[in-house]
Design a protein around this motif. Structure first.
Motif, PDB file in Angstrom:
ATOM      1  N   MET A  85      52.477  50.093  26.777  1.00 19.35           N
ATOM      2  CA  MET A  85      51.407  49.585  27.633  1.00 19.35           C
ATOM      3  C   MET A  85      50.316  48.901  26.816  1.00 19.35           C
ATOM      4  SD  MET A  85      51.986  50.257  30.872  1.00 19.35           S
ATOM      5  CE  MET A  85      50.316  49.984  31.492  1.00 19.35           C
ATOM      6  N   SER A  86      49.751  47.871  27.405  1.00 17.22           N
ATOM      7  CA  SER A  86      48.570  47.231  26.833  1.00 17.22           C
ATOM      8  C   SER A  86      47.657  46.808  27.972  1.00 17.22           C
ATOM      9  CB  SER A  86      48.957  46.017  25.987  1.00 17.22           C
ATOM     10  OG  SER A  86      49.574  45.023  26.797  1.00 17.22           O
ATOM     11  N   GLN A  87      46.376  46.673  27.688  1.00 18.25           N
ATOM     12  CA  GLN A  87      45.458  46.221  28.722  1.00 18.25           C
ATOM     13  C   GLN A  87      44.397  45.323  28.119  1.00 18.25           C
ATOM     14  OE1 GLN A  87      43.661  49.738  30.486  1.00 18.25           O
ATOM     15  NE2 GLN A  87      41.934  49.678  29.091  1.00 18.25           N
ATOM     16  N   SER A  88      43.867  44.449  28.958  1.00 19.11           N
ATOM     17  CA  SER A  88      42.826  43.526  28.520  1.00 19.11           C
ATOM     18  C   SER A  88      42.045  43.066  29.735  1.00 19.11           C
ATOM     19  CB  SER A  88      43.441  42.324  27.799  1.00 19.11           C
ATOM     20  OG  SER A  88      44.295  41.602  28.672  1.00 19.11           O
ATOM     21  N   CYS A  89      40.901  42.475  29.488  1.00 24.57           N
ATOM     22  CA  CYS A  89      40.132  41.892  30.586  1.00 24.57           C
ATOM     23  C   CYS A  89      40.799  40.593  31.024  1.00 24.57           C
ATOM     24  CB  CYS A  89      38.703  41.615  30.142  1.00 24.57           C
ATOM     25  SG  CYS A  89      37.787  43.098  29.654  1.00 24.57           S
ATOM     26  N   GLY A  90      40.733  40.316  32.322  1.00 21.23           N
ATOM     27  CA  GLY A  90      41.363  39.114  32.832  1.00 21.23           C
ATOM     28  C   GLY A  90      40.575  38.515  33.979  1.00 21.23           C
ATOM     29  N   GLY A  91      41.224  37.611  34.707  1.00 24.12           N
ATOM     30  CA  GLY A  91      40.572  36.815  35.737  1.00 24.12           C
ATOM     31  C   GLY A  91      40.356  35.411  35.215  1.00 24.12           C
ATOM     32  N   VAL A  92      40.646  34.397  36.041  1.00 23.07           N
ATOM     33  CA  VAL A  92      40.559  33.012  35.579  1.00 23.07           C
ATOM     34  C   VAL A  92      39.170  32.682  35.056  1.00 23.07           C
ATOM     35  CG1 VAL A  92      40.635  30.595  36.327  1.00 23.07           C
ATOM     36  CG2 VAL A  92      42.451  32.166  37.009  1.00 23.07           C
ATOM     37  N   ALA A  93      38.137  32.945  35.858  1.00 27.51           N
ATOM     38  CA  ALA A  93      36.784  32.599  35.437  1.00 27.51           C
ATOM     39  C   ALA A  93      36.394  33.339  34.160  1.00 27.51           C
ATOM     40  CB  ALA A  93      35.784  32.908  36.552  1.00 27.51           C
ATOM     41  N   ARG A  94      36.782  34.622  34.069  1.00 26.71           N
ATOM     42  CA  ARG A  94      36.412  35.366  32.871  1.00 26.71           C
ATOM     43  C   ARG A  94      37.179  34.883  31.648  1.00 26.71           C
ATOM     44  NH1 ARG A  94      37.179  38.639  29.107  1.00 26.71           N
ATOM     45  NH2 ARG A  94      35.523  40.001  28.322  1.00 26.71           N
ATOM     46  N   ASN A  95      38.462  34.559  31.815  1.00 25.13           N
ATOM     47  CA  ASN A  95      39.227  34.031  30.686  1.00 25.13           C
ATOM     48  C   ASN A  95      38.619  32.740  30.160  1.00 25.13           C
ATOM     49  OD1 ASN A  95      41.055  36.127  30.805  1.00 25.13           O
ATOM     50  ND2 ASN A  95      42.678  34.947  31.793  1.00 25.13           N
ATOM     51  N   ILE A  96      38.231  31.855  31.078  1.00 25.15           N
ATOM     52  CA  ILE A  96      37.590  30.613  30.659  1.00 25.15           C
ATOM     53  C   ILE A  96      36.280  30.928  29.949  1.00 25.15           C
ATOM     54  CG2 ILE A  96      36.511  28.476  31.473  1.00 25.15           C
ATOM     55  CD1 ILE A  96      38.631  28.473  33.738  1.00 25.15           C
ATOM     56  N   GLY A  97      35.527  31.881  30.501  1.00 26.07           N
ATOM     57  CA  GLY A  97      34.275  32.274  29.878  1.00 26.07           C
ATOM     58  C   GLY A  97      34.456  32.842  28.486  1.00 26.07           C
TER      59      GLY A  97
ATOM     60  N   ASN B 176      23.872  24.735  31.833  1.00 27.01           N
ATOM     61  CA  ASN B 176      24.218  23.331  31.604  1.00 27.01           C
ATOM     62  C   ASN B 176      25.446  22.912  32.392  1.00 27.01           C
ATOM     63  OD1 ASN B 176      23.288  24.410  28.512  1.00 27.01           O
ATOM     64  ND2 ASN B 176      22.216  22.636  29.358  1.00 27.01           N
ATOM     65  N   ALA B 177      26.283  23.886  32.744  1.00 30.57           N
ATOM     66  CA  ALA B 177      27.485  23.621  33.531  1.00 30.57           C
ATOM     67  C   ALA B 177      27.883  24.905  34.238  1.00 30.57           C
ATOM     68  CB  ALA B 177      28.633  23.125  32.650  1.00 30.57           C
ATOM     69  N   VAL B 178      28.586  24.741  35.355  1.00 24.13           N
ATOM     70  CA  VAL B 178      29.062  25.873  36.141  1.00 24.13           C
ATOM     71  C   VAL B 178      30.562  25.739  36.326  1.00 24.13           C
ATOM     72  CG1 VAL B 178      28.944  27.056  38.369  1.00 24.13           C
ATOM     73  CG2 VAL B 178      26.867  26.097  37.355  1.00 24.13           C
ATOM     74  N   LEU B 179      31.281  26.833  36.062  1.00 25.62           N
ATOM     75  CA  LEU B 179      32.723  26.897  36.299  1.00 25.62           C
ATOM     76  C   LEU B 179      32.975  27.828  37.474  1.00 25.62           C
ATOM     77  CD1 LEU B 179      35.436  28.869  35.734  1.00 25.62           C
ATOM     78  CD2 LEU B 179      35.664  26.386  35.669  1.00 25.62           C
ATOM     79  N   LEU B 180      33.707  27.341  38.448  1.00 27.58           N
ATOM     80  CA  LEU B 180      34.027  28.127  39.638  1.00 27.58           C
ATOM     81  C   LEU B 180      35.532  28.232  39.801  1.00 27.58           C
ATOM     82  CD1 LEU B 180      33.269  29.434  42.439  1.00 27.58           C
ATOM     83  CD2 LEU B 180      33.327  27.089  43.366  1.00 27.58           C
ATOM     84  N   ASP B 181      36.050  29.470  39.960  1.00 35.43           N
ATOM     85  CA  ASP B 181      37.446  29.602  40.377  1.00 35.43           C
ATOM     86  C   ASP B 181      37.453  29.900  41.883  1.00 35.43           C
ATOM     87  OD1 ASP B 181      37.467  32.405  40.974  1.00 35.43           O
ATOM     88  OD2 ASP B 181      38.130  32.948  38.970  1.00 35.43           O
ATOM     89  N   THR B 182      38.628  29.896  42.482  1.00 34.75           N
ATOM     90  CA  THR B 182      38.710  29.971  43.946  1.00 34.75           C
ATOM     91  C   THR B 182      39.149  31.349  44.434  1.00 34.75           C
ATOM     92  OG1 THR B 182      40.937  29.020  43.810  1.00 34.75           O
ATOM     93  CG2 THR B 182      39.120  27.501  44.264  1.00 34.75           C
TER      94      THR B 182
ATOM     95  N   ASP C 288      38.326  25.271  38.959  1.00 32.31           N
ATOM     96  CA  ASP C 288      39.736  25.584  38.703  1.00 32.31           C
ATOM     97  C   ASP C 288      40.297  26.151  39.995  1.00 32.31           C
ATOM     98  OD1 ASP C 288      42.185  26.902  38.028  1.00 32.31           O
ATOM     99  OD2 ASP C 288      41.543  26.961  35.938  1.00 32.31           O
ATOM    100  N   PRO C 289      41.258  25.464  40.637  1.00 29.82           N
ATOM    101  CA  PRO C 289      41.780  25.929  41.930  1.00 29.82           C
ATOM    102  C   PRO C 289      42.614  27.210  41.877  1.00 29.82           C
ATOM    103  CG  PRO C 289      42.161  23.568  41.636  1.00 29.82           C
ATOM    104  CD  PRO C 289      41.756  24.126  40.297  1.00 29.82           C
ATOM    105  N   VAL C 290      43.003  27.685  40.695  1.00 27.56           N
ATOM    106  CA  VAL C 290      43.667  28.976  40.454  1.00 27.56           C
ATOM    107  C   VAL C 290      45.143  28.981  40.845  1.00 27.56           C
ATOM    108  CG1 VAL C 290      43.686  31.466  40.929  1.00 27.56           C
ATOM    109  CG2 VAL C 290      41.516  30.264  40.629  1.00 27.56           C
ATOM    110  N   SER C 291      45.446  28.684  42.123  1.00 25.63           N
ATOM    111  CA  SER C 291      46.824  28.739  42.604  1.00 25.63           C
ATOM    112  C   SER C 291      46.943  27.878  43.846  1.00 25.63           C
ATOM    113  CB  SER C 291      47.234  30.178  42.936  1.00 25.63           C
ATOM    114  OG  SER C 291      46.518  30.653  44.067  1.00 25.63           O
TER     115      SER C 291
END
Length: 313
Positions: free
Chosen positions: A36-48, A137-143, A167-170
């Protein structure tokens, strides 16, 4: 040029990602030994996280539950240097999780996503967090948030002249986007998402021009379509450009799109043209493809320097 310290607000999902890798061929309906392994995820967080590793100041706007998973995400984010004051704790919900079971070849056998918490985000909650957006300075939004939140964020960024990247995500989540995208500086769909947004089947590079034109007709100023091994297609009001992918030995494709988005945003904030910023994104994506990590832990400007012709300072 000297590196400009930029602030980015990342709005969207944060998850705890768990990966179970089978130690022997999987057998259904019984217990299987795994690592097993674990990490933080989520599109917006990964980009961050990628942006933090590229030297940006990042504020995360999201929601977690009052649970161990949520506390882990906050602690890891703080250790990374991410601002977490705008991650709201919702006591009535569980933190989002994504659990994947991989076979002995590293291929996904099954995955389970529990992200109902994102449905609880409201425009009013977004407004409470807005000071972190207004100073970015910029905003990133996932859906990942509800349609009402997405539409509200787009409209408010348009009204206040805030540079918004989406980022439309899917494919299913791309359908949450409103018909009118005025105020969106850049939207970054992959091929499938672009087909959904444009209503056009995309089989060739030539099809990309029409698909992007249809998406820009909805109000988005620039459209950057990611095409996997075929690279990216950048459509602006002035011209369309197809840039090839970098050929690397691929270890894992997970997170490559998030790395591209981060590299692109970083490049723009450093004063590069959109096409040149796309080249930074392609380099960041190529570096991520060569690791097993969703976010390459040693991603750096120096590594990007080695892959792109014009050094990134």
């Amino acid at each position: 040029m000297n590196q400009v310290k930029s602030r980015v607000a990342c709005i969207g999902a944060v998850n705890l990602d768990r990966k179970a890798s089978a130690k022997q061929p999987l057998i259904i309906h019984t217990s299987n030994p795994v690592s097993m392994s674990q990490s933080c995820g989520g599109v917006a967080r990964n980009i961050g996280e990628n942006l933090v590793r590229l030297g940006c100041e990042v504020t995360m706007l999201s929601c977690i539950g009052d649970d161990g998973e949520g506390r882990y995400i906050k602690e890891e984010s703080i250790a990374l240097g991410m601002q977490v004051d705008s991650i709201r704790t919702l006591e009535q919900a569980r933190t989002g999780t994504y659990t994947a079971l991989l076979d002995t070849n590293g291929e996904m056998f099954v995955a389970m996503a529990h992200m109902d918490i994102n449905d609880l985000m409201t425009p009013e909650m977004v407004d409470e967090m807005w000071p972190a957006v207004a100073t970015a300075n910029a905003v990133l939004l996932d859906t990942n948030f509800p349609e009402a939140c997405i539409e509200h964020i787009i409209a408010r960024c348009h009204l206040e002249g805030i540079s918004l990247y989406i980022d439309p995500v899917s494919t299913p989540k791309a359908r949450k986007l409103p018909d009118f995208l005025f105020g969106v500086e850049v939207i970054m769909p992959n091929r499938d998402e672009a087909e959904t947004m444009s209503g056009l089947r995309i089989d060739t590079i030539a099809d990309c021009e029409e698909a992007c034109a249809r998406i820009r007709a909805r109000g988005a100023r620039n459209v950057i379509m990611t095409l996997g091994e075929q690279g990216i297609y950048c459509s602006t009001p002035d011209r369309d450009t197809h840039l090839p992918a970098m050929h690397v030995d691929v270890v894992d494709v997970t997170g490559a799109g998030d790395a591209f988005a981060a590299g692109l945003i970083y490049g723009v904030l450093q004063g590069k043209s959109l096409v040149d910023a796309c080249r930074v994104g392609i380099a960041a994506s190529a570096l991520t493809l060569q690791t097993v990590f969703s976010v390459r832990p040693d991603l750096s400007i120096n590594q990007l320097n080695k892959l792109i012709e014009e050094p990134v300072q």
